[in-house]
Design an enzyme around this catalytic site. Structure first.
Site, PDB file in Angstrom:
ATOM      1  N   THR A 166       0.937  -1.438  -0.296  1.00  0.00           N
ATOM      2  CA  THR A 166      -0.257  -0.306  -0.268  1.00  0.00           C
ATOM      3  C   THR A 166       1.073   1.100   0.193  1.00  0.00           C
ATOM      4  OG1 THR A 166      -0.268  -0.160   1.838  1.00  0.00           O
ATOM      5  CG2 THR A 166      -2.058  -1.306   1.494  1.00  0.00           C
ATOM      6  N   GLY A 211       1.496   4.005   1.476  1.00  0.00           N
ATOM      7  CA  GLY A 211       2.251   4.846   2.646  1.00  0.00           C
ATOM      8  C   GLY A 211       3.340   4.003   3.642  1.00  0.00           C
ATOM      9  N   CYS A 212       2.610   2.403   3.072  1.00  0.00           N
ATOM     10  CA  CYS A 212       4.080   1.267   4.034  1.00  0.00           C
ATOM     11  C   CYS A 212       4.999   0.982   2.731  1.00  0.00           C
ATOM     12  CB  CYS A 212       2.292   0.000   4.398  1.00  0.00           C
ATOM     13  SG  CYS A 212       1.323  -0.074   4.975  1.00  0.00           S
ATOM     14  N   THR A 213       4.188   1.343   1.812  1.00  0.00           N
ATOM     15  CA  THR A 213       5.715   1.184   0.835  1.00  0.00           C
ATOM     16  C   THR A 213       6.559   2.609   1.027  1.00  0.00           C
ATOM     17  OG1 THR A 213       4.556  -0.293  -0.874  1.00  0.00           O
ATOM     18  CG2 THR A 213       6.238   1.109  -2.196  1.00  0.00           C
ATOM     19  N   GLY A 245       8.906   1.963   3.867  1.00  0.00           N
ATOM     20  CA  GLY A 245       9.618   0.456   4.247  1.00  0.00           C
ATOM     21  C   GLY A 245      11.083   0.931   3.200  1.00  0.00           C
TER      22      GLY A 245
END
Length: 156
Positions: free
Chosen positions: A44, A46-48, A51
């Protein structure tokens, strides 16, 4: 089960992670400090971004003696794909049964498109070489977060 707070030891736990390995907190005692970052879902936006931010500073964390692990409720197959696609230099821990999420109390009710859903509240925890929780960031925003974690890690 007591939720660890800053200054408390984190109970040992183990879980499956990418690259066919098993994460055990006790394996890092007296060796390395750890950053455990909890994120809602693989691949997703934000998560990408989060990371990739950790990836961009990975060498600096390593120099500071700190290993990074991402944790979500996604399964290993999803984690392997996410890690490979984004070329993350660190492992991702699968927690589909929410055992680690519950240990750190990161499952919260969230509003998504006007509905209440249970999900991971984006959170990061810095654990020192003795297994003591040194910093906890909760309800965080991705922008600028990794730099803040890196500064705390370098100060250990």
């Amino acid at each position: 089960m007591t939720i660890p707070t800053e200054g408390m030891p984190v109970p040992d736990f183990s879980a499956a992670m990418t690259s066919g390995k098993t994460f055990r907190l006790s394996d890092f005692r007296s060796e390395r400090a750890l950053v455990l970052y909890f994120y809602p879902k693989d691949s997703t936006p934000g998560c990408t971004t989060e990371g990739l931010d950790f990836s961009a500073h990975y060498a600096e964390f390593q120099t500071a003696g700190v290993d990074i692990f991402g944790i979500s409720r996604d399964g290993l197959k999803s984690h392997e794909n996410f890690k490979a696609k984004q070329n993350f230099p660190f492992e991702l821990i699968a927690d589909p049964e929410e055992q680690i999420c519950q240990l750190f109390d990161v499952i919260k009710m969230k509003n998504m498109y006007g509905k209440q859903v249970r999900g991971i509240e984006r959170s990061t925890f810095l654990i020192d070489q003795q297994g003591i929780l040194r910093h906890a960031w909760r309800k965080l925003s991705v922008k600028g977060h990794v730099a803040e974690v890196l500064a705390a890690a370098q100060a250990l």
